[in-house]
Write an enzyme that holds these catalytic residues in place. Sequence first.
Site: not given
Length: 540
Positions: A289-291
């Site tokens: 995920s980008k987070r």
Amino acid sequence: MNSADQSPTAPDTSRVEVRTGTERAARPTDGAPQPGAPRLRVAPSPTGDPHVGTAYMALFNLAFARQQHGAFILRVEDTDRSRYRADSEAQLYDTLDWLGLSWDEGPDKGGEFAPYRQSERLATYRPYVEKLLAEGHAYHCWCSPDRLAQMRAEQQAAKTANTGYDGLCYGKTREQRAELPGFQETPVVRMRIPQAAADVPTSFQDLIRGEVNAPRPDDQVILKADGFPTYHLAVVVDDHEMGITHVVRGEEWISSTPKHLLLYRWLGLTPPAFAHMPLLRNPDKSKISKRKNPAARLTWFREQGYLPEALVNFLALLGYPPAQDADGKDVEMFGFEEFSRDFDWAKVNPVGPIFDLGKLDWLNGGYIRALAPEELASRLLPYLQADGLFGDTPSLGELARLRSLTALIQPRLVKLSDAPEQLRPFFTADQALTIDDDARAALTQDAPRVLDAAIAALNAIPDDAGADLGNVAGSWTHDRIEAALREALVDGLGLKPKVAFGPVRVAVSGRRVSPPLFESMEVLGRHSTLARLGALRASL
């Protein structure tokens, strides 16, 4: 009362115009998509930096489309207006184009099924919604967000087996629902899942996984209060109207497929073939995920200096076996054309692949070494400019030096972004060169006499061509430099090469480790080399 009775003037929804995709005009036969051939799409949401999963899905869609002489469509699913970012769509075009994953139809290219942005297709969805309402397959829901949050909290506290919407609004008029708590004025539209299990298909055939069983769906929202459709309705309508024959998406959508199959059935449409790709995973098996992982951002790879061909190769290997040579041996470095030519859905591994950046580094290094030095130099230039080593308009001398140095660093270069640090000493003024602390600390007590001998030996080499030397290209060459230093330091001082050349390397580059020493000195030139040797000697 049927929820369709709530409309003041119920439209005639007995017929919804169907576009089968066979109505497309004939296309030319020079490699372009052919009539009746498969049509595939990738449909990202512009809610931030493009996700690497978008390129992953685009690659597999495109490989099959090109193999089958079909069409590849880019559709922008921008119905989530709360998270929409205007710059994200431009990034999407830029990154996919950088990877060479070109599309045949899309918002920027147009096509027979335009528009290709969902926000521009709102009028398209409404007849389908009205048809579902009129035939009892959907109903209005006036539940407020607070009421829905309370419902979910109660379900979790009670550990209810079947979570999801509880159907409070089903069969009620607006007036009847307004008398109950948790009412909001503007309703959403929900699909009505039949009570009988036989009426709800929960298994389907998948091109990758065979027969798949999915959980029973709930009364999903298909039209939001703002008039925008949710993914579930929009994807069915758009895929149908655009003639999509194969839906290739991540395995997280397996649980939603029964909802989509119901919508296809209720609307009298033929569903496409489904292929649910395995999810990309971090080394700890969690979903990328980008987070949590910067490598989830597609723009990150360009920033880091990965070559697009290496990234495409890497993505192809995620969930798919290597190519094979004539002897049946695995070949892990291959291009898109080879991947597309031999593509087979049956070869896709349904187990989520680990996103191993070490493997990408290995591939990237291999692709870098395969480039011609001139091509590599041109690819390095933007990174050197971004680092401040070069200006916007480099001089011819700077470009010539870059080409010479590129060949020296190419064998050990892993990413393009590594180049500025390796090349910095060679684009730094002699008087501005600094000696790294660890390099100075590594100098031995032999360093002063090594430098004195090296300066004397190199001073004896003329800086220009001479007939007596038989070197029409000039005397300051790496071969001549090496011969002079070996004679003076190894033979003359009786030192081992590592000890003999260490102080010279530190003086020339300021580092303990540098590109090949003698070639670097040739590129630097006689004047700079001697100036740097003298500066270090004076500091000891």
